[in-house]
Scaffold this active site. Structure first.
Site, mmCIF file in Angstrom:
data_model
loop_
_atom_site.group_PDB
_atom_site.id
_atom_site.type_symbol
_atom_site.label_atom_id
_atom_site.label_comp_id
_atom_site.label_asym_id
_atom_site.label_seq_id
_atom_site.Cartn_x
_atom_site.Cartn_y
_atom_site.Cartn_z
ATOM 1 N N TYR A 1 -9.890 -16.001 -4.852
ATOM 2 C CA TYR A 1 -9.978 -16.759 -3.532
ATOM 3 C C TYR A 1 -11.287 -17.383 -3.224
ATOM 4 O O TYR A 1 -12.426 -16.855 -2.834
ATOM 5 C CB TYR A 1 -10.470 -15.158 -2.556
ATOM 6 C CG TYR A 1 -9.408 -14.473 -2.258
ATOM 7 C CD1 TYR A 1 -8.287 -14.869 -1.353
ATOM 8 C CD2 TYR A 1 -9.039 -13.185 -2.723
ATOM 9 C CE1 TYR A 1 -7.166 -14.150 -0.891
ATOM 10 C CE2 TYR A 1 -7.869 -12.474 -2.398
ATOM 11 C CZ TYR A 1 -7.184 -13.108 -1.446
ATOM 12 O OH TYR A 1 -5.737 -12.002 -1.400
ATOM 13 N N TRP B 1 -1.184 -13.678 -1.047
ATOM 14 C CA TRP B 1 -1.531 -12.822 -0.109
ATOM 15 C C TRP B 1 -1.527 -13.857 1.324
ATOM 16 O O TRP B 1 -2.243 -14.710 1.063
ATOM 17 C CB TRP B 1 -3.153 -12.491 -0.142
ATOM 18 C CG TRP B 1 -3.604 -11.224 0.778
ATOM 19 C CD1 TRP B 1 -4.145 -11.716 1.921
ATOM 20 C CD2 TRP B 1 -3.404 -10.152 0.900
ATOM 21 N NE1 TRP B 1 -4.368 -10.938 3.008
ATOM 22 C CE2 TRP B 1 -4.047 -9.728 1.942
ATOM 23 C CE3 TRP B 1 -2.997 -9.147 -0.037
ATOM 24 C CZ2 TRP B 1 -4.155 -8.352 2.457
ATOM 25 C CZ3 TRP B 1 -3.256 -7.597 0.212
ATOM 26 C CH2 TRP B 1 -3.678 -7.419 1.576
ATOM 27 N N TRP C 1 0.709 -1.116 -0.023
ATOM 28 C CA TRP C 1 -0.038 -0.097 0.192
ATOM 29 C C TRP C 1 0.909 1.119 -0.075
ATOM 30 O O TRP C 1 1.757 1.297 0.705
ATOM 31 C CB TRP C 1 -0.861 0.037 1.351
ATOM 32 C CG TRP C 1 -1.824 -1.173 1.227
ATOM 33 C CD1 TRP C 1 -2.611 -1.198 2.656
ATOM 34 C CD2 TRP C 1 -2.514 -1.829 0.525
ATOM 35 N NE1 TRP C 1 -3.845 -2.067 2.499
ATOM 36 C CE2 TRP C 1 -3.651 -2.451 1.043
ATOM 37 C CE3 TRP C 1 -2.236 -2.445 -0.863
ATOM 38 C CZ2 TRP C 1 -4.187 -3.499 0.489
ATOM 39 C CZ3 TRP C 1 -2.895 -3.221 -1.522
ATOM 40 C CH2 TRP C 1 -4.207 -3.916 -0.849
ATOM 41 N N GLU D 1 -3.149 -11.218 -6.505
ATOM 42 C CA GLU D 1 -3.483 -11.810 -4.824
ATOM 43 C C GLU D 1 -4.022 -13.206 -5.098
ATOM 44 O O GLU D 1 -4.906 -13.592 -6.090
ATOM 45 C CB GLU D 1 -4.699 -10.669 -3.946
ATOM 46 C CG GLU D 1 -4.057 -9.679 -3.683
ATOM 47 C CD GLU D 1 -5.251 -9.106 -2.791
ATOM 48 O OE1 GLU D 1 -6.064 -10.034 -2.242
ATOM 49 O OE2 GLU D 1 -5.189 -7.704 -2.676
ATOM 50 N N ASN E 1 -7.077 -0.488 -4.920
ATOM 51 C CA ASN E 1 -7.265 -2.006 -4.157
ATOM 52 C C ASN E 1 -8.522 -2.598 -4.463
ATOM 53 O O ASN E 1 -9.591 -2.209 -3.731
ATOM 54 C CB ASN E 1 -6.677 -2.266 -3.087
ATOM 55 C CG ASN E 1 -7.073 -3.717 -2.563
ATOM 56 O OD1 ASN E 1 -6.563 -4.713 -3.186
ATOM 57 N ND2 ASN E 1 -7.554 -3.804 -1.273
ATOM 58 N N GLU E 2 -8.985 -3.766 -5.326
ATOM 59 C CA GLU E 2 -10.225 -4.413 -5.425
ATOM 60 C C GLU E 2 -11.614 -3.431 -5.678
ATOM 61 O O GLU E 2 -12.333 -3.389 -4.906
ATOM 62 C CB GLU E 2 -10.381 -5.359 -4.362
ATOM 63 C CG GLU E 2 -9.304 -6.230 -4.365
ATOM 64 C CD GLU E 2 -9.497 -7.362 -3.265
ATOM 65 O OE1 GLU E 2 -9.138 -8.620 -3.165
ATOM 66 O OE2 GLU E 2 -10.377 -6.766 -1.933
#
Length: 407
Positions: A284, A366, A95, A324, A208-209
């Site tokens: 994920y 991740w 980040w 990720e 991010n996302e």
């Protein structure tokens, strides 16, 4: 894990020695590329550095700036970057934001905490010394470290009537806050080099996302990506730009490839924006298809990767990174052996694509954490010193990926 790695047994000792020596020389060449000012580029469906194909392996460590901003914790950041170099990893994602709240980077729009900026300076300088590239993300979609929610609240504090957090993508006020975020033009007080001129930075990540549940048509995010990718490129034409997408498809094509829902993004349309240099996905299945069996979740992941690798090559004609992936210790049926098997499956898909000249050129799991960060755990953390089997899996992939890069 430290500076050690598992040696993969080969037929003769001579072959082992030659393989290790070759991998070390390849990583030394990549380190020299960073040190000598070689910016990473996208060329068709490949990354290049100094005109040579570049493939990556590494991990996420979102907390590096935060820890490096405290002299008492700075060794955690330096130690993890040293582990990356010892593994012969090439890329770390982290980040470059912390908006509002406790120990922020950005206290309020355009007002910065110099201690936190010095932490980011340190991370970039330490990565450069070790021949590592960094992906730096500029804001969070989620509430952690402020995110779009904090930007919207800042606008409300100034008297603007914003309805939802998704107005971050629509409001001229929050868009200007984003453009004013001074990371790109920061001059590193350790190296003396402006971030926008530093080849240590592999790419800027817009957010991010990103998700925009209030507009599942994708039009809101498409407009925001087009505007912000172009803006970042106008300030910093040296570096690549990627969006930060998880990979969810939208109205343009392949919505049926999603895990049963859409999130307001469009993997195809978003990544076709000219100022976006490469595509990203996250993986994920333990979250996205949580009701499925472990075998079904792995099957979903295989198809998720295959679909995006194919579309990146055939439709986008841009490189792809898996930025990720992970398997949570809080998932049903979790074991370290199951996590290792999942990592190997992802790595095999990445390696097969890279070896065959496909679009996928790397993967970042991740996430890595340092010892003493127990209060930061999210279930996905890997403390390499305490996870030898997982560290061995990562080291093996680093060696394979290094072997694809010409010396």
């Amino acid at each position: 894990m430290g500076s050690k790695r598992r040696v993969i047994l080969l037929p003769t000792l001579g072959v082992v020695v030659l393989a290790i020596a070759a991998a070390v020389l390849l990583h030394a060449g990549e380190a020299a590329d960073v040190a000598n000012g070689q910016f990473a580029r996208a060329s068709g469906t490949r990354f290049t550095v100094g005109g040579r194909p570049f493939y990556s392996n590494g991990f996420n460590a979102y907390w590096l700036m935060y820890m490096a901003s405290d002299p008492g914790d700075r060794s955690k950041a330096a130690g993890v970057l040293q582990q990356a170099a010892s593994l012969r990893a090439t890329l770390v994602r982290t980040w470059a934001f912390s908006d509002g709240g406790y120990r922020p980077l950005q206290k309020s729009p355009g007002v910065y905490n110099e201690d936190m900026f010095m932490g980011l300076d340190f991370v970039i300088a330490e990565a450069k010394k070790r021949g590592l590239y960094l992906i730096l993300s500029l804001v969070n979609n989620w509430d952690g470290f402020g995110g779009k929610k904090q930007y919207v609240q800042w606008a409300r504090d100034q008297g603007h009537n914003l309805g939802s957090d998704d107005d971050f993508f629509r409001s001229d006020v929050t868009k200007q806050f984003y453009k004013n975020h001074a990371v790109l033009t920061r001059v590193n007080k350790i190296t003396g080099v402006a971030y926008k001129d530093d080849p240590t930075i592999f790419a800027w990540e817009l957010i991010n996302e990103p998700r925009c549940q209030s507009d599942l048509s994708g039009k809101t995010l498409q407009a925001w990506v087009t505007e912000m990718a172009g803006y970042v490129k106008s300030v910093d034409p040296n570096h690549m730009v990627e969006i930060g997408l998880e990979g969810f498809y939208g109205e343009s094509m392949h919505k049926n490839f999603n895990p049963g829902y859409t999130v307001g993004t469009d993997f195809i349309a978003n990544n076709l924006v000219p100022a976006v240099d490469f595509a990203t996905i996250h993986s994920y299945p333990d979250q996205w298809v949580s009701g499925a069996s472990s075998d079904e979740q792995v099957a979903f992941m295989r198809k998720w990767m295959a679909d995006h690798i194919r579309d990146s090559a055939a439709v986008l004609r841009k490189p792809l990174l898996v930025t990720e992936f992970g398997w949570s210790a809080r998932s049903n049926g979790y074991t370290v052996a199951a996590r290792d098997a999942y990592f190997r499956t992802v790595y095999d898909a990445v390696y097969a694509s890279a070896r065959e000249g496909g679009a996928c050129a790397g993967g970042l799991f991740w996430q890595v954490m340092a010892p003493g960060m127990e209060s930061w755990t999210d279930g996905y953390e890997v403390v390499l010193e305490r996870s030898k089997s997982t560290a061995d899996v990562v080291a093996h992939q680093c060696a394979r990926i290094a072997g694809l890069s010409p010396a």
